[in-house]
Design a protein around this motif. Structure first.
Motif, short mmCIF file in Angstrom:
data_model
loop_
_atom_site.label_atom_id
_atom_site.label_comp_id
_atom_site.label_asym_id
_atom_site.label_seq_id
_atom_site.Cartn_x
_atom_site.Cartn_y
_atom_site.Cartn_z
N GLU A 103 -43.05 27.09 28.80
CA GLU A 103 -42.16 27.98 28.04
C GLU A 103 -40.91 27.19 27.67
OE1 GLU A 103 -39.72 31.07 29.99
OE2 GLU A 103 -41.07 30.82 31.70
N LYS A 104 -40.33 27.56 26.54
CA LYS A 104 -39.16 26.84 26.04
C LYS A 104 -38.14 27.88 25.63
CE LYS A 104 -37.25 23.04 24.32
NZ LYS A 104 -36.97 21.90 25.20
N GLU A 105 -36.93 27.81 26.15
CA GLU A 105 -35.87 28.74 25.74
C GLU A 105 -35.32 28.32 24.39
OE1 GLU A 105 -32.95 30.38 28.04
OE2 GLU A 105 -34.40 31.23 29.45
N THR A 106 -34.99 29.28 23.56
CA THR A 106 -34.43 28.97 22.23
C THR A 106 -33.12 29.73 22.06
OG1 THR A 106 -35.65 30.81 21.24
CG2 THR A 106 -36.73 28.66 21.21
N PHE B 236 -52.71 20.68 19.88
CA PHE B 236 -51.70 19.63 19.73
C PHE B 236 -52.36 18.25 19.75
CE2 PHE B 236 -49.46 23.18 21.83
CZ PHE B 236 -48.45 23.40 20.89
N THR B 237 -51.62 17.28 19.23
CA THR B 237 -52.08 15.89 19.27
C THR B 237 -52.35 15.47 20.72
OG1 THR B 237 -50.62 15.52 17.41
CG2 THR B 237 -51.49 13.56 18.45
N ASP B 238 -53.40 14.70 20.93
CA ASP B 238 -53.76 14.15 22.25
C ASP B 238 -54.00 15.22 23.31
OD1 ASP B 238 -53.29 11.72 21.04
OD2 ASP B 238 -51.20 11.66 21.68
N ASP B 239 -54.49 16.38 22.90
CA ASP B 239 -54.80 17.42 23.88
C ASP B 239 -55.97 18.21 23.30
OD1 ASP B 239 -54.98 19.57 25.56
OD2 ASP B 239 -52.84 20.01 25.61
N ASN B 240 -57.06 18.30 24.07
CA ASN B 240 -58.27 18.97 23.53
C ASN B 240 -58.22 20.48 23.63
OD1 ASN B 240 -59.40 16.50 22.94
ND2 ASN B 240 -60.29 16.29 25.00
N ASN B 241 -57.26 21.02 24.39
CA ASN B 241 -57.21 22.47 24.57
C ASN B 241 -56.73 23.18 23.29
OD1 ASN B 241 -58.03 22.51 27.26
ND2 ASN B 241 -55.98 21.90 27.93
N THR C 191 -47.85 17.90 33.90
CA THR C 191 -47.69 19.15 33.14
C THR C 191 -47.18 18.81 31.75
OG1 THR C 191 -45.45 19.43 33.95
CG2 THR C 191 -47.22 20.54 35.19
N ARG C 192 -47.21 19.79 30.88
CA ARG C 192 -46.78 19.52 29.50
C ARG C 192 -45.60 20.40 29.12
NH1 ARG C 192 -50.17 16.42 26.15
NH2 ARG C 192 -52.13 15.87 27.13
N GLU C 193 -44.80 19.92 28.15
CA GLU C 193 -43.68 20.74 27.69
C GLU C 193 -43.46 20.53 26.20
OE1 GLU C 193 -39.81 19.69 29.05
OE2 GLU C 193 -40.17 17.54 28.94
N LEU C 194 -42.73 21.49 25.60
CA LEU C 194 -42.35 21.37 24.19
C LEU C 194 -41.01 20.64 24.14
CD1 LEU C 194 -43.22 24.97 22.96
CD2 LEU C 194 -44.34 22.87 22.21
#
Length: 813
Positions: free
Chosen positions: A543-546, A501-506, A580-583
């Protein structure tokens, strides 16, 4: 399981049924009892088997013994193309089979060398293997030569190569040639002389010295003869007797000699009646008779590049002459052993550097190893020469080394090292099976962590026939299962990708799931799981619920594009206050029936719908919106889509057809611009599950085919196919060839080729257009010479040119 049903009866009254369990086989789609307790089990979900039913059970209580297995890649549900050896050559890793017969299959082209031993040895100039005595089965010595010395290696009791001596050899000179010869003797050729050595005592018996002022440049031998060339174009023929060397004939040619060979191809394995000589200056291959060195044939090779290696060899009983040039081109001719005449000239490009040719044996057949910057094995199948690249980088020299410790091995001299290795079976495709005992449905590869991740389903036969779904992490070299993540009950893994992802090296694995709850007709919820691979473990980072099943995921300009039921969603990867990060959902697009297949390129999104064919969407970053810009108004039930280039998109649908559509960006009206125009149609006869860009072959930098982009597809029946996008001129030429071939090659049962290849579904049948049948075109190479000439006349193109152009196509796969 295979069961036997036994019916007990008294005359015509059935008294009972008894089922006896015989043992386990592949999941059977069909069973044929052949004879003599031998049964054929045909399987759509695993390898088909030939089994024997034994009277007594084995230690596990099974009566079934598998005699032979027949590889089946079907159904290929998903696959990825990866370069595991990092040699610029793709391999296909497929999710094959189903239920307990689920496997991963690693399919690769070309021949692998399995390294057994290696040593650092810079500056190798040539290699030969020798037996200690002509009665020995195995080779003992490996002679390795350098610019000003020759070293002799042998395998000691510890299976190590160590240096030894052959007293009669000149070790302070470069060896040009050495070999076992008659009467338990050895020969060694150096620039100054030809030495005859006793193989048992290893002492010199005799020597033929080059005339003063001349040095020997090249040499070749059979068991009883030696042919050498010195500077000034002198060609000398010598016969080997017991303890003696007899100069029989000497001729002077008008130009320098670059290479020669006298490998016996006639009845007598110890003696050749022909010699071939490659010349400087006039660039010819000349064939002389032995022993009197009379010129029989002189063949001009054309061009300005000299022949660097010539070789007589027999494939499947047919004698050939191979002639390799200094620029990586190879000629092959069929040789008439009695008259020395050459016919059926063919030319192929194997590499860009000079080639040296050597024969070796594997599984009782003779093959030729062409060492160069693109090492190749030349072999024959159905009386046709085939070329299979070897999965090694540059090889300078090679010789067979069949020793007791390393039977059927090859010694290979590369830049700075000597390797001994065994060679794979000589065949075009190699398939390795990784049994999973569960059904792999999706696969992705992550270069950074050297892993594969798969979504798999383990089928547990219980009352409810439950399936448990997993995300599993595998090592990309050993294919061992390193880590697993179990999904919820009823939750299926629907899609998986590796992305960043943008701005994340992982680099992450993103998995899309859907809950298949039995009462619901369509999944109402799912999840997107984001994993990080750390220390060989799967860490769930977010995780993101859809509101539905996540049928597709794509890395999209540093964001994540997801197809969820009938919508397309774009998520960005955001940082929360706690680190932490999220979608986070950014925008979406509705109006599909089921958005099953999505590919993206730049800001364009190509989507395959369950029923509504292909749509083209565009992401507008300024407005933060996704809009539809064009679609195909035909009703096609899609099974896979791919982007071929900026304007052309490829689709496969459920009536086993392929089609291509074009974006009309320069059309005059909005109405025309909003329509994807169908430009190609073709009946494949296979249900395609997945397209992927890539190739199974190494691309030669100098060949025309290296510029041709290819897409690989995988089907339910286990077919792996290649679709190549040809330039217009080549397409027209091959289209004309195909039309002429259809007249000559008749289909099985007299069925029409045009009819079979016409695009056909429930609503319409139209002739195929803008697709060519590569299998049909390549069958040109199997035609008899007279049939080839018939087509050559109709096309007014020489047979040689046709063969060359079709052979180039075979290099695409």
């Amino acid at each position: 399981m295979l069961h036997l049903l036994v019916i007990t009866h008294e005359k015509d009254r059935v008294t009972g049924l008894k089922v006896e369990r015989l043992g386990e086989t592949s999941a059977a789609s069909t069973i044929s009892y052949l004879d003599n307790a031998v049964v054929y089990v045909g399987s759509s979900y695993g390898d088909s088997q030939l089994i024997k039913l034994n009277l007594q059970p084995d230690s596990k209580g099974s009566y079934v013994e598998v005699l032979e297995s027949f590889v089946n890649l079907g159904p290929i549900v998903d696959f990825c193309v990866v370069d595991l050896e990092r040699q610029g050559q793709g391999q296909v890793v497929t999710c094959s089979g189903a239920f307990k017969d689920g496997t991963l299959r690693i399919v690769r082209n070309g021949i692998g060398i399995n390294e057994q031993a290696s040593a650092e040895l810079p500056g190798i100039k040539g290699m030969w293997s020798l037996r200690a005595s002509s009665k020995d089965v195995y080779d003992t010595f490996l002679v390795v030569t350098f610019i000003s010395e020759t070293r002799i290696l042998a395998i000691n009791a510890e299976d190590e190569l160590e240096e030894t001596e052959i007293e009669g050899f000149d070790s302070d000179a470069q060896t040009l040639f050495c070999q076992n010869v008659l009467h338990d003797q050895l020969i060694q050729v150096t620039a100054s002389s030809l030495r005859l050595v006793d193989a048992i005592s290893r002492r010199q018996l005799n020597e033929w010295r080059a005339p003063p002022g001349l040095s020997i440049n090249v040499a070749a031998a059979s068991s009883s003869q030696v042919l050498l060339a010195t500077g000034g174009g002198h060609l000398v023929y010598i016969e080997i007797g017991q303890r003696e060397l007899i100069e029989v004939k000497h001729v002077k040619l008008e130009y320098e000699i670059s290479c020669l060979d006298i490998n016996p191809v006639g009845e007598d394995p110890d003696r050749s009646y022909l010699a071939v000589v490659g010349m400087w200056t006039d660039i010819t291959a000349r064939i002389f008779s032995l022993p009197n060195l009379e010129l029989l044939t002189k063949h001009s090779l054309g061009g300005e590049i000299i022949p660097r290696s010539v070789l007589f060899c027999t494939f499947e009983g047919i004698p050939y002459l191979l002639c390799a040039l200094g620029d990586g081109h190879l000629f092959n001719f069929i040789l008439d052993v009695n008259t020395g005449q050459l016919s059926d000239r063919k030319k192929v490009s194997l590499g860009t550097q000079p080639i040296t040719l050597r024969t070796f044996r594997s599984k009782n057949a003779t093959h030729v190893f062409a060492a160069s910057d693109r090492p190749t094995v030349i072999y024959s199948s159905n009386r046709k020469l085939l070329y299979s690249n070897v999965n090694l980088k540059e090889v300078n020299y090679m010789c067979p080394f069949n020793s007791a410790s390393f039977p059927d091995s090859l010694a290979i001299g590369k830049e700075g090292e000597l390797t001994i290795g065994t060679i794979d079976d000589i065949q075009k495709l190699h398939i390795r099976t990784v049994p999973l005992n569960e059904h792999a449905r999706r696969i992705a590869h992550q270069e950074a962590t050297r892993t594969f991740a798969i979504c798999s389903a383990k089928y547990i036969p219980t009352v409810e026939d439950m399936e448990t779904h997993f995300v599993r992490l595998l090592d990309d070299q050993t294919f061992e299962n390193i880590a697993s993540f179990q999904l919820d009950a009823y939750e299926n893994g629907c899609s998986i990708i590796s992305c960043s992802f943008t701005d994340d090296n992982n680099v992450y694995y993103c998995v899309g799931t859907g809950y298949a709850i039995p009462e619901e007709s369509e999944p109402n919820k799912g999840r997107i799981l984001v994993f990080l691979v750390e220390d060989g473990k799967l860490q769930l980072v977010a995780e993101k619920e859809t509101k539905g099943a996540v049928y597709n995921l794509n890395a999209f300009n540093g964001k994540l594009l997801a197809a969820i039921n009938h919508k397309i969603h774009l998520y960005k990867w955001t940082l929360r206050d706690d680190g932490t990060r999220e979608l986070q959902s950014e925008c979406g697009h509705h109006g599909h029936i089921l958005a099953l297949f999505v590919q993206s390129r730049g800001d364009f999104i190509v989507m395959g719908d369950l029923m509504k064919s292909i749509s083209l969407l565009i992401y507008k970053p300024e407005e933060g919106a996704i809009e539809e810009c064009a679609r195909d108004y035909n009703a096609n039930w899609m099974s896979a889509v791919e982007i071929l280039d900026d304007d052309i998109y490829l689709g496969a649908e459920n009536s086993f057809n392929l089609f291509t559509v074009r974006k009309n960006s320069d059309a005059a009206t909005d109405e025309e611009r909003s329509k994807l125009e169908v430009v190609g149609e073709y009946h494949l006869g296979e249900f395609v599950n997945r397209f992927r860009h890539g190739s199974l072959v190494m691309r030669l930098p100098d060949s025309e085919t290296s510029q041709i982009p290819t897409v690989i597809f995988g089907t339910v029946n286990g077919v792996i196919g290649v679709i190549a996008s040809l330039p217009q001129e080549q397409y027209m030429f091959l289209h004309k060839l195909q039309q002429n071939l259809v007249k000559v090659i008749k289909g099985v049962g007299g069925l029409s080729h045009e009819q079979w290849r016409s695009f056909s579904n429930e609503r319409k049948t139209v002739d195929a257009k803008n697709f060519l049948d590569g299998d049909l075109i390549e069958s040109f190479l199997d035609l008899s010479r007279s049939r080839m000439e018939e087509i050559s006349t109709a096309m007014s193109v020489p047979v040689e040119e046709l063969c060359k152009r079709v052979e180039e196509l075979t290099r695409l796969h």
